[in-house]
Enzyme design. Structure first.
Site, PDB file in Angstrom:
ATOM      1  N   ASP A 100       0.850  -1.183   0.000  1.00 16.66           N
ATOM      2  CA  ASP A 100       0.000   0.000   0.000  1.00 16.66           C
ATOM      3  C   ASP A 100       0.893   1.243   0.000  1.00 16.66           C
ATOM      4  O   ASP A 100       2.081   1.177   0.298  1.00 16.66           O
ATOM      5  CB  ASP A 100      -0.903  -0.028   1.236  1.00 16.66           C
ATOM      6  CG  ASP A 100      -1.749   1.224   1.365  1.00 16.66           C
ATOM      7  OD1 ASP A 100      -2.380   1.613   0.375  1.00 16.66           O
ATOM      8  OD2 ASP A 100      -1.753   1.825   2.459  1.00 16.66           O
ATOM      9  N   ASP A 130      -1.896  -0.632   5.955  1.00 17.00           N
ATOM     10  CA  ASP A 130      -2.164  -0.102   7.289  1.00 17.00           C
ATOM     11  C   ASP A 130      -3.574   0.444   7.467  1.00 17.00           C
ATOM     12  O   ASP A 130      -3.947   0.816   8.571  1.00 17.00           O
ATOM     13  CB  ASP A 130      -1.164   1.007   7.627  1.00 17.00           C
ATOM     14  CG  ASP A 130      -1.537   2.339   6.987  1.00 17.00           C
ATOM     15  OD1 ASP A 130      -2.000   2.325   5.834  1.00 17.00           O
ATOM     16  OD2 ASP A 130      -1.356   3.384   7.635  1.00 17.00           O
ATOM     17  N   ASP A 188      -7.259  -1.752   3.540  1.00 18.26           N
ATOM     18  CA  ASP A 188      -6.284  -2.807   3.265  1.00 18.26           C
ATOM     19  C   ASP A 188      -6.665  -4.132   3.918  1.00 18.26           C
ATOM     20  O   ASP A 188      -6.102  -5.177   3.565  1.00 18.26           O
ATOM     21  CB  ASP A 188      -4.890  -2.403   3.772  1.00 18.26           C
ATOM     22  CG  ASP A 188      -4.348  -1.177   3.071  1.00 18.26           C
ATOM     23  OD1 ASP A 188      -4.536  -1.079   1.847  1.00 18.26           O
ATOM     24  OD2 ASP A 188      -3.734  -0.324   3.733  1.00 18.26           O
TER      25      ASP A 188
END
Length: 612
Positions: free
Chosen positions: A311, A508, A512
């Site tokens: 990410d 995080d 996600d």
């Protein structure tokens, strides 16, 4: 084999019972009561064997074969041929190994509780000119709600009057707050970072965006590919060797005592104990480095990953806005511009205002107390600082007070995703303070070292815009950049990368969580990331340093190598002892004692994973 929840609850009893029975039987034999000793040892073994056989039947129905079959064969044969002490020892070793393996998972696994805890349970509903707190299940499309500062938006809707300043980073990965006006759509799961506003519901809670994310994460967790236990991969080989040697011994010698000795020596304690001990040792070692690994299976997978999906916001980048540039008018310094803006912003609770105040204090600037402050929610502030009239806010807000042309002279090209805070002093444009989320220092070196450590493919997957993602990824040497992704699209990215080997996902945010659950190995930034991602992940970095993944992988590979070494050496010694027993050089009692020596040796070797 997969453990039944009921069996998992029995594990402590299945360890304590054979331990008590084994000790009581030894005491009875010491007192000369051999019959009582045998009865106690059989009683100690029976519950473990019964549970084991039930698990084997269930596993065989699923086509699941493992070391449990070897343990059941050894225990059953020992009881049948009268080696009751050996049966009790095998029962204790098996139950202990299973409990150790389960304990490593239970120490950190809470199964998505934080994700569910973040779901709003109630909302403030406008009813006949008053506000009433109601369960979110009662909200229907068309209802008018009040969303207070700090509240998580309970349902999808649209702004119904006023301005909404929303933190959508948990859902979209967008690091900067979003300013929405009357009639703009609002996603459930966003956090109100500004003043309270009214929301007109357009969906029920069950049909809203955040509820969909929760369902997606739960489904991904249930459907993820199982991680095979290392010991199971060797159990069938050991079982085949044991049956072959025992059968050949009986056929060639026709001496039952030799067959008994072979079966006693064949108790698979190196397999039962070495792997969970080595993996638990690795988990403990990782915890000292700020890395929480939730299970032995996760540790094994961490040593095998070949593809990485990462990410952007809060993972590859810091996740918070920082001052990256300042454009000032003649006659004012960047530090004085920041001091004046931050002094006024002390009167605001806007997240960008708080960022400027924190930056000014970090530079040691002396902030003045603002007076006669006028706050236009979501737009900007005007007030007096040290007797001077100061305006701070968005480009449109400040340009309305000093003129568009004057402010544009200070505006220069800035990278995608950056936010400009305009400042005017005494009716004149004073400058622009540029804020942006920046790539973590050392990210390029980290990705290079990950490739050197065996990661063959690295993909950036973000809900942020493509222009922002491409700008951030410049120079990082990524294999693929995917942007504008919804949570379900992130899951598809993870699944599509499986063709390149086991996939590790690092993230995080709440958005996600489904991808972390779907990956072969999910890694969450637990220090500052969303609790939902920590619950969905297999590994949590407890400190806000992405480079912790490097020692985590090193620890996992070393622990797995030690476990493998213990298994191979233990099996090799056991097979050598079986050959000696088949040749008549070991009696059953001698074989049992030798097997315990082998057990101790492999356990001490497995404990080496605690060091280094």
């Amino acid at each position: 084999m997969t453990q039944d929840p009921f069996v998992s609850r029995l594990r402590p009893f299945l360890v304590v019972w054979p331990l008590i029975g084994l000790a009581a039987g030894l005491a009875a034999r010491w007192a000369g009561h051999d019959g009582l000793a045998s009865a106690l040892w059989i009683a100690a073994s029976a519950p473990v064997l019964a549970v084991l056989l039930a698990e084997i039947v269930g596993g065989l129905r699923r086509g699941d074969f493992g070391l449990d079959i070897v343990a059941a064969l050894s225990m059953s044969a020992a009881i049948v041929i009268g080696e009751h002490l050996a049966a009790a020892i095998v029962a204790l070793m098996y139950a202990g190994g299973q409990y150790l393996e389960g304990f490593a998972e239970r120490r950190a696994q809470r199964e998505m509780t934080a994700l569910l805890a973040r779901v709003p349970r109630s909302a403030m509903l406008h009813v006949d000119g008053a506000l009433e707190e109601v369960p979110v299940e009662r909200i229907e499309p068309g209802d008018r709600l009040l969303v207070r500062r700090g509240d998580v938006v309970p349902v999808d809707g649209r702004v119904a009057g006023g301005v909404a300043v929303l933190d959508q980073s948990a859902l979209t990965g967008e690091s900067m707050p979003v300013r929405l006006g009357d009639g703009d759509d609002v996603l459930s799961g966003s956090t109100n970072a500004g003043d309270a506003f009214d929301l007109e519901a357009t969906r029920t809670a069950a049909d809203s965006t955040y509820a969909g994310v929760v369902r997606l994460a739960e489904e991904a967790q249930r459907s993820r590919a199982p991680m095979a236990r290392m010991a199971d991969q060797y159990a069938m080989v050991f079982l085949g060797v044991t049956v072959l040697l025992a059968g050949l011994t009986g056929w060639l010698t026709a001496e039952p005592v030799r067959v008994v000795a072979v079966l006693v020596v064949a108790t698979p304690c190196p397999l039962i104990l070495a792997v969970p001990v080595a993996l638990m040792a690795g988990i403990s070692r990782a915890a000292k480095s700020g890395i929480l690994i939730k299970s032995g299976k996760a540790l094994e997978m961490l040593a095998r990953v070949r593809a990485l999906v990462i990410d952007k916001t809060g993972t590859l980048t810091a996740g918070t806005a920082h001052i990256v540039d300042t454009h000032v008018a003649p006659g004012i310094s960047p530090s004085e511009l920041l001091r004046m803006a931050a002094s006024l912003d002390q009167a605001s609770k806007h997240i960008i205002a708080e960022t400027l105040v924190a930056a000014a204090r970090a530079q040691g600037l002396a902030l003045s107390v603002p007076t006669t402050v006028e706050d236009t929610p979501g737009a900007g502030l005007t007030g007096r600082v040290d007797g001077r009239l100061v305006s701070v806010g968005g480009f449109q807000y400040v340009s309305a007070r000093v003129g568009d042309a004057e402010l544009r002279k200070l505006s220069r090209d800035r990278h995608p995703g950056a936010v400009g805070v305009a400042v005017a002093i005494d009716g004149k444009a004073a400058g622009l303070i540029i804020l942006a989320d920046t790539v973590r220092e050392g990210s390029e070196e980290l990705l290079r070292r990950l490739r050197a450590g065996g990661i063959e493919r690295i993909v950036l997957a973000t809900g942020d815009r493509m222009d922002v993602a491409r700008f951030v990824s410049t120079g990082l040497g990524l294999d693929l950049v995917r942007a504008d992704l919804t949570p379900d699209q992130k899951v598809l990215v993870v699944l599509s990368e499986r063709k390149n080997g086991p996939v590790m996902m690092i993230g995080d945010g709440v958005n996600d969580a489904p991808a972390l659950a779907a990956a072969d190995l999910g890694v969450a930034m637990g220090a500052r990331g969303a609790a939902a991602s920590s619950e969905a992940a297999d590994v949590v970095l407890l400190v806000d340093h992405l480079d912790r993944i490097l020692p985590a992988m090193a620890i996992a590979r070393r622990s797995r190598a030690i476990a493998l070494q213990s298994v191979v050496v233990g099996m090799g010694l056991s097979i050598a002892a079986m050959l000696a027993a088949a040749a008549g050089h070991l009696q059953p009692v001698e074989g049992a004692l030798l097997q315990e020596v082998i057990d101790v040796a492999v356990i001490f070797n497995a404990l080496r994973a605690l060091r280094g």
